[in-house]
Write a protein that holds these residues in place. Structure first.
Motif, PDB file in Angstrom:
ATOM      1  N   GLN A 124       0.969  -0.951   0.023  1.00 48.21           N
ATOM      2  CA  GLN A 124      -0.132   0.230   0.005  1.00 48.21           C
ATOM      3  C   GLN A 124       0.855   1.108  -0.043  1.00 48.21           C
ATOM      4  O   GLN A 124       2.153   1.023   0.718  1.00 48.21           O
ATOM      5  CB  GLN A 124      -0.899  -0.132   1.287  1.00 48.21           C
ATOM      6  N   PHE A 125       0.313   2.301  -0.920  1.00 44.35           N
ATOM      7  CA  PHE A 125       1.199   3.540  -0.877  1.00 44.35           C
ATOM      8  C   PHE A 125       0.270   4.600  -1.246  1.00 44.35           C
ATOM      9  O   PHE A 125      -0.734   4.390  -1.877  1.00 44.35           O
ATOM     10  CB  PHE A 125       2.427   3.420  -1.886  1.00 44.35           C
ATOM     11  N   ASP A 126       0.687   5.838  -0.885  1.00 40.19           N
ATOM     12  CA  ASP A 126       0.161   7.110  -1.247  1.00 40.19           C
ATOM     13  C   ASP A 126       0.386   7.330  -2.857  1.00 40.19           C
ATOM     14  O   ASP A 126       1.502   7.038  -3.359  1.00 40.19           O
ATOM     15  CB  ASP A 126       0.507   8.293  -0.551  1.00 40.19           C
ATOM     16  N   ILE A 127      -0.810   7.615  -3.422  1.00 43.10           N
ATOM     17  CA  ILE A 127      -0.667   7.797  -4.982  1.00 43.10           C
ATOM     18  C   ILE A 127      -0.646   9.561  -5.005  1.00 43.10           C
ATOM     19  O   ILE A 127      -1.620  10.026  -4.631  1.00 43.10           O
ATOM     20  CB  ILE A 127      -1.670   7.255  -5.708  1.00 43.10           C
ATOM     21  N   LYS A 128       0.381  10.011  -5.463  1.00 39.38           N
ATOM     22  CA  LYS A 128       0.667  11.476  -5.345  1.00 39.38           C
ATOM     23  C   LYS A 128       0.541  12.119  -6.830  1.00 39.38           C
ATOM     24  O   LYS A 128       0.825  11.440  -7.720  1.00 39.38           O
ATOM     25  CB  LYS A 128       2.119  11.836  -4.747  1.00 39.38           C
ATOM     26  N   PRO A 129      -0.294  13.114  -6.783  1.00 37.11           N
ATOM     27  CA  PRO A 129      -0.296  13.759  -8.251  1.00 37.11           C
ATOM     28  C   PRO A 129       0.794  14.341  -8.780  1.00 37.11           C
ATOM     29  O   PRO A 129       1.859  14.660  -8.074  1.00 37.11           O
ATOM     30  CB  PRO A 129      -1.246  15.062  -7.823  1.00 37.11           C
ATOM     31  N   MET A 130       1.234  13.655 -10.021  1.00 41.39           N
ATOM     32  CA  MET A 130       2.513  14.097 -10.671  1.00 41.39           C
ATOM     33  C   MET A 130       2.445  14.055 -12.292  1.00 41.39           C
ATOM     34  O   MET A 130       1.346  13.766 -12.715  1.00 41.39           O
ATOM     35  CB  MET A 130       3.551  13.293 -10.164  1.00 41.39           C
ATOM     36  N   TYR A 131       3.285  14.644 -12.865  1.00 37.52           N
ATOM     37  CA  TYR A 131       3.260  14.700 -14.304  1.00 37.52           C
ATOM     38  C   TYR A 131       3.813  13.187 -14.609  1.00 37.52           C
ATOM     39  O   TYR A 131       4.808  12.695 -14.029  1.00 37.52           O
ATOM     40  CB  TYR A 131       4.017  15.502 -15.023  1.00 37.52           C
ATOM     41  N   LEU A 142      13.389   4.152  -8.045  1.00 36.48           N
ATOM     42  CA  LEU A 142      12.893   3.089  -7.578  1.00 36.48           C
ATOM     43  C   LEU A 142      13.503   1.648  -7.877  1.00 36.48           C
ATOM     44  O   LEU A 142      13.499   0.828  -7.174  1.00 36.48           O
ATOM     45  CB  LEU A 142      11.533   3.025  -7.200  1.00 36.48           C
ATOM     46  N   GLY A 143      13.867   1.733  -9.163  1.00 35.30           N
ATOM     47  CA  GLY A 143      14.310   0.844  -9.805  1.00 35.30           C
ATOM     48  C   GLY A 143      13.473  -0.234 -10.265  1.00 35.30           C
ATOM     49  O   GLY A 143      13.656  -1.583 -10.416  1.00 35.30           O
ATOM     50  N   HIS A 144      12.258   0.283 -10.445  1.00 30.48           N
ATOM     51  CA  HIS A 144      10.875  -0.634 -11.039  1.00 30.48           C
ATOM     52  C   HIS A 144      10.949  -0.756 -12.377  1.00 30.48           C
ATOM     53  O   HIS A 144      11.488   0.280 -13.038  1.00 30.48           O
ATOM     54  CB  HIS A 144       9.735   0.004 -10.151  1.00 30.48           C
ATOM     55  N   ASP A 145      10.118  -1.339 -12.992  1.00 23.39           N
ATOM     56  CA  ASP A 145       9.569  -1.509 -14.392  1.00 23.39           C
ATOM     57  C   ASP A 145       8.242  -0.749 -14.621  1.00 23.39           C
ATOM     58  O   ASP A 145       8.010  -0.525 -15.728  1.00 23.39           O
ATOM     59  CB  ASP A 145       9.552  -3.064 -14.769  1.00 23.39           C
ATOM     60  N   PHE A 146       7.772  -0.372 -13.436  1.00 17.44           N
ATOM     61  CA  PHE A 146       6.340   0.244 -13.700  1.00 17.44           C
ATOM     62  C   PHE A 146       5.987   1.303 -12.563  1.00 17.44           C
ATOM     63  O   PHE A 146       6.765   1.141 -11.521  1.00 17.44           O
ATOM     64  CB  PHE A 146       5.155  -0.746 -13.920  1.00 17.44           C
ATOM     65  N   PHE A 147       5.371   2.249 -12.622  1.00 17.65           N
ATOM     66  CA  PHE A 147       5.098   3.000 -11.460  1.00 17.65           C
ATOM     67  C   PHE A 147       3.671   3.467 -11.644  1.00 17.65           C
ATOM     68  O   PHE A 147       3.108   4.012 -12.917  1.00 17.65           O
ATOM     69  CB  PHE A 147       6.074   4.242 -11.418  1.00 17.65           C
ATOM     70  N   ILE A 148       2.986   3.546 -10.656  1.00 18.90           N
ATOM     71  CA  ILE A 148       1.468   3.813 -10.600  1.00 18.90           C
ATOM     72  C   ILE A 148       1.166   5.317  -9.805  1.00 18.90           C
ATOM     73  O   ILE A 148       1.959   5.427  -8.929  1.00 18.90           O
ATOM     74  CB  ILE A 148       0.516   3.047  -9.656  1.00 18.90           C
ATOM     75  N   PHE A 149       0.450   5.999 -10.598  1.00 19.54           N
ATOM     76  CA  PHE A 149       0.371   7.387  -9.994  1.00 19.54           C
ATOM     77  C   PHE A 149      -0.732   8.219 -10.414  1.00 19.54           C
ATOM     78  O   PHE A 149      -1.307   7.915 -11.061  1.00 19.54           O
ATOM     79  CB  PHE A 149       1.796   8.303 -10.478  1.00 19.54           C
ATOM     80  N   CYS A 150      -0.990   9.227  -9.851  1.00 18.27           N
ATOM     81  CA  CYS A 150      -2.263  10.224 -10.107  1.00 18.27           C
ATOM     82  C   CYS A 150      -1.836  11.251 -11.123  1.00 18.27           C
ATOM     83  O   CYS A 150      -0.796  11.821 -10.531  1.00 18.27           O
ATOM     84  CB  CYS A 150      -2.678  10.594  -8.881  1.00 18.27           C
ATOM     85  N   ASN A 151      -2.104  11.189 -12.307  1.00 19.45           N
ATOM     86  CA  ASN A 151      -1.956  12.261 -13.215  1.00 19.45           C
ATOM     87  C   ASN A 151      -2.313  13.567 -12.892  1.00 19.45           C
ATOM     88  O   ASN A 151      -3.563  13.803 -12.852  1.00 19.45           O
ATOM     89  CB  ASN A 151      -2.430  11.828 -14.617  1.00 19.45           C
ATOM     90  N   ALA A 152      -1.382  14.464 -12.679  1.00 22.22           N
ATOM     91  CA  ALA A 152      -1.753  15.801 -12.257  1.00 22.22           C
ATOM     92  C   ALA A 152      -2.242  16.725 -13.401  1.00 22.22           C
ATOM     93  O   ALA A 152      -3.406  17.617 -13.115  1.00 22.22           O
ATOM     94  CB  ALA A 152      -0.365  16.602 -11.956  1.00 22.22           C
TER      95      ALA A 152
END
Length: 175
Positions: A124-131, A142-152
């Motif tokens: 679980q993690f906070d989804i922060k608004p970003m571009y 983070l060294g990940h292959d994907f990243f989930i975020f809230c599109n600003a």
């Protein structure tokens, strides 16, 4: 099942068209009549690539195969999709709303060799608004292959991911 064949960087010959219709047509026994399979054939240097996308209610069945021979790629993609369908059949039966896209004969046939999907970890993690560009930077950090975020820009949940060749992709929900 209806098959739509397109070509990128190549002319789809009658031989290729009939090979695709024959192999992908074998998948017809799994789907209802109104299902549409989108097939895209492409050539990049010496790579012969086929992409098959079959939208079914709530899901997408997809496979992409590349080889030095287009006919080999066609054989491979048909085998992969057939294996995917058999593997996930019981999941489809459990979710009856998805079953309408598949043929009754396929849904009623018992499968013994099914592998169970297990979720072994939950985060679980906070989804922060970003571009999206900032999300790509965060993903790299983070060294990940994907990243989930809230599109600003759109205020919707999006996913950025690494693609082959060092490029990035963006997944957005449909409107």
């Amino acid at each position: 099942m209806k098959i739509i064949i397109t070509g990128k960087n190549l002319e789809v010959s009658e031989g290729l068209k009939s090979a695709v219709e024959e192999k992908i047509g074998k998948l017809e026994k799994y789907f209802s009549e109104d299902t549409v399979a989108k097939v895209r054939l492409s050539v990049e240097r010496d790579r012969q690539k086929i992409e098959v996308t079959i939208p079914v209610k709530g899901n997408i069945i997809r496979s992409e195969q590349t080889s030095s021979d287009m006919y080999v790629s066609i054989d491979l993609v048909q085998e992969i999709i057939e294996r995917q369908l058999k593997k996930y059949k019981n999941k489809l039966i459990d979710k009856k709303q998805n079953a309408v896209s598949f043929s009754d004969a396929f849904m009623e046939k018992a499968e013994d060799d099914e592998e169970e999907v297990k979720i072994v970890r939950t985060k679980q993690f906070d989804i922060k608004p970003m571009y999206p560009e900032d999300a790509c930077v965060q993903m790299e950090l983070l060294g990940h292959d994907f990243f989930i975020f809230c599109n600003a820009e759109t205020d919707q949940v999006n996913v950025v991911y690494k693609r082959k060749g060092g490029t990035y992709g963006l997944i957005e929900p449909e409107e």
